[in-house]
Design a protein around this motif. Sequence first.
Motif, PDB file in Angstrom:
ATOM      1  N   GLY A 541     -70.763  19.714  -3.931  1.00 25.19           N
ATOM      2  CA  GLY A 541     -69.498  20.040  -4.547  1.00 25.19           C
ATOM      3  C   GLY A 541     -68.363  19.707  -3.597  1.00 25.19           C
ATOM      4  O   GLY A 541     -68.582  19.274  -2.456  1.00 25.19           O
ATOM      5  N   THR A 544     -68.563  22.012  -0.554  1.00 25.43           N
ATOM      6  CA  THR A 544     -69.906  22.242  -0.028  1.00 25.43           C
ATOM      7  C   THR A 544     -69.937  22.047   1.484  1.00 25.43           C
ATOM      8  O   THR A 544     -69.221  21.214   2.027  1.00 25.43           O
ATOM      9  N   ASP A 583     -74.560  22.865  -5.286  1.00 26.61           N
ATOM     10  CA  ASP A 583     -73.377  23.116  -6.104  1.00 26.61           C
ATOM     11  C   ASP A 583     -72.545  21.884  -6.429  1.00 26.61           C
ATOM     12  O   ASP A 583     -71.337  21.872  -6.197  1.00 26.61           O
ATOM     13  N   PRO A 584     -73.153  20.813  -6.966  1.00 25.20           N
ATOM     14  CA  PRO A 584     -72.335  19.673  -7.380  1.00 25.20           C
ATOM     15  C   PRO A 584     -71.726  19.928  -8.751  1.00 25.20           C
ATOM     16  O   PRO A 584     -72.083  20.911  -9.417  1.00 25.20           O
ATOM     17  N   PRO A 585     -70.817  19.100  -9.212  1.00 31.24           N
ATOM     18  CA  PRO A 585     -70.302  19.250 -10.575  1.00 31.24           C
ATOM     19  C   PRO A 585     -71.448  19.168 -11.586  1.00 31.24           C
ATOM     20  O   PRO A 585     -72.328  18.319 -11.475  1.00 31.24           O
TER      21      PRO A 585
END
Length: 612
Positions: A541, A544, A583-585
Motif C-alpha cells: 500500500g 506500507t 495491504d495493497p489496494p
Amino acid sequence: MPVAPTRLLLIRAGLVFGGAAVLLVELLSAVGLLNRLTITIAWVAAAIVAGYFGRRWLIGIFPMIRDRWREAARVERVIVSLLGALFLADLVIALMSPPNNFDSQTYHLPKVEHWAAQGSVNFYPTIIDRQLAMAPGAEYILLHLRLLTGGDALYNLVQLAAGVGTVLIASRIAAQLGGGRRAQLIAALIFGTIPMVLLEATSTQTDLVIALWVGSVATLVLDELHRRTPWPAVLLLGAAAGLTLVTKATGLLAAGPLLVVWFGAQLRQRPIGRSMAVVLADVLPKAAVIAGMMALMSGPYLWRVQTTYENPLGPDHLRGSISMQRHDPASVLINALRIGETALQTPAGPVGAGAIRGLAHAIGVDPDARDITYWNTTYPYESWPPDEDRVSLPVQGTLILVGAAVLLWRRSPARLYAAVFWIAVLAYVTMVKWQPWGNRLILFLILLGTPLAALWVDGLLAARRRAIAGATALALAGGAMAGAFAVSYGWPRRLVGHGSVFTTSTQDERFIRRPEWGTDYVWAADAVRASGAKRVGLLQGYNTWEYPWWILLRGSELVSLQSLQANMPAPAIDTVDAVLCVDPPNGCANYIPPSWNPRTQGSVTYAIRPKS
C-alpha cells in the motif's frame, strides 16, 4: 578576522562534505560505478586529504577548548555541560537503536536499498512514489554509509551530526547579530534543548539536515553583508543553496529570501566612482555561479522527476497533499494560527483550538478543508507528548516569536535579519498546509528564529529588575527540562521506561511503532527464505513498511510488482520466485493467483511460485 572562526570552519567543512557526497553519488551513478569499492576509495582519499590539511587544527583545538573552559563563568559551564550531556545521551540512543521512524520504513530507507542494489540512483517501478519524488539529499549521505558498512548501524548519526551543527550555527548567528558570549550560549541552549531537535537527532528523518543547510545559507549570507563576496565564499554559498534544494524544497522558503538579501547587499558594495554596470558585472557572475551550483546538485534528480511525472515537483496528488491550494488572506490566517497553536501547545492540550475553529467559521474558512489541510487529517491534534513526529515547543517557540517581534520593532543590527525571518514564516504558512506532524517541518524556521530569541533573552537577563531576569531564567530552565524529558522518555527511542534502548531487542525496536507487525513480517520472511526464493516481488500500500523486508531478506533481490510510473511498468508476477503482500489496494487476493497457495498471518500474506 571572521566571527567565530572555529565554528565557521566546521560549517564550511560540513558544506564541502555534503556537497561532495551528493555530487559523488550522481557522478558514480552516471558512469555505472556506484558501488562499495569506489565509495571506499573516495572516502580513504578524502580522509588522507582531510588529515593532511586539518592536522594543525586538530592539534590546536583541544588546548583552545581547555582555555575557553577555564575562562568560562559558572553559568556558562552549566549550559555547555547540559548540552554535552543531552547530545551524549542522544549519541548512545543513536548507536543502540536501529532506524525505526515511520516515514523511514516507508520511503526514506527503501530507496537507499534500491540504489545500493541497482548501483545507480535511477528511478524504478514502485507504488510508493515518495521514494522517487521526495528530494534525496539526506538519503544520498545515508547511501555512503550503506555502501561503506553494508548496513544501517550508523544511519542515525547523520541527523545527530546535523543537530550538533545547527546548534553551532544558532550560536554563530547570534554572534554575527552582535550577541556576546552569553547570548551565543543562550542561542545554543534554546535550540539544543528543543524536544523535537533532540528526538530527531537520533532518527533517519531529514528535518535537521535541511535545517543545517538553511542555517548555513543564513550564516554565510550574514558574513557577506558588508563586503564584496570572494569567490571561495560564493562557491560555499552555492553549495549551501544547492544542498537545500536537493534535500527539501521547503527550505527554499527561507534560503530564497536570504539569497535576495545577499544579492542586494552585494549591489550596495559599490566603490566610489564605479558605475552600477561595473557592479553588476561583478555580482551577476557570482549569482550565476550560485544558481549553477544549485542546478549541478539538484538538476539530475529534478530531471528524473520531470521525465517521470511531467513536473519537477512530482505527481499531482503528492504536491496537492502538501501545498496550499488557497492563498486568500483568510485561509492563510487560519493556516498560520493552526500551525502556531500546534507548535506552542502545552501539556494542557490544544486549548486555543476551539477559538481558532470558531474564527475560521466566522470568516468563511473550513478549518478541515483539504485545500488547506493535509488529506485524511483534521485539526486540532495533540502535539505535546514527546514524540518525534509531533512534539511541540511551547517555551522555546514563545521565546522565538516574541524575540523576533521585539527585534523587528527595534532599531538594531538584527532588524533586517528579523524581517527575513518573518518573510520566511509568511512564505511557509502561505505555501504549506497544516498537518499533524508539521512541528518537525518547521525546524529550519525555528533555527533561524533562535538567535533572535537569544538576543532578546540576553537583554532580559541583563535587566536590573531581578523579577524579569528570574522569570527569564526559569523559562530557559523549563525549556531545558522539556528537552531532558524528551531524551529520557521520548518516543519511539528512549533511555528509560517501556521500550528503552537498553531493554528492547533490535528486532522489537525496528517495529516499535507497530509491534503487531513484527511477528507477521518475520513469519513471512522466514517462509520465503526457507523456500530458497532469490527474486521476491512486493505488493504494498501507499504507507506500507517496505524497509523491514530489506533487513529480513538481506541478499535477496526485491522488486515492486506495482508501479505508479507510466514510463516504468512493473515486472510480471511470474518473473519472481515469491511474493510478499502487505495491504495493497483491493487486497492481496486480487494480485496473487490461487495456484500460488497464498498464506496469511495478521497483516502479511506470502506466496511461493509453484514448481513447474
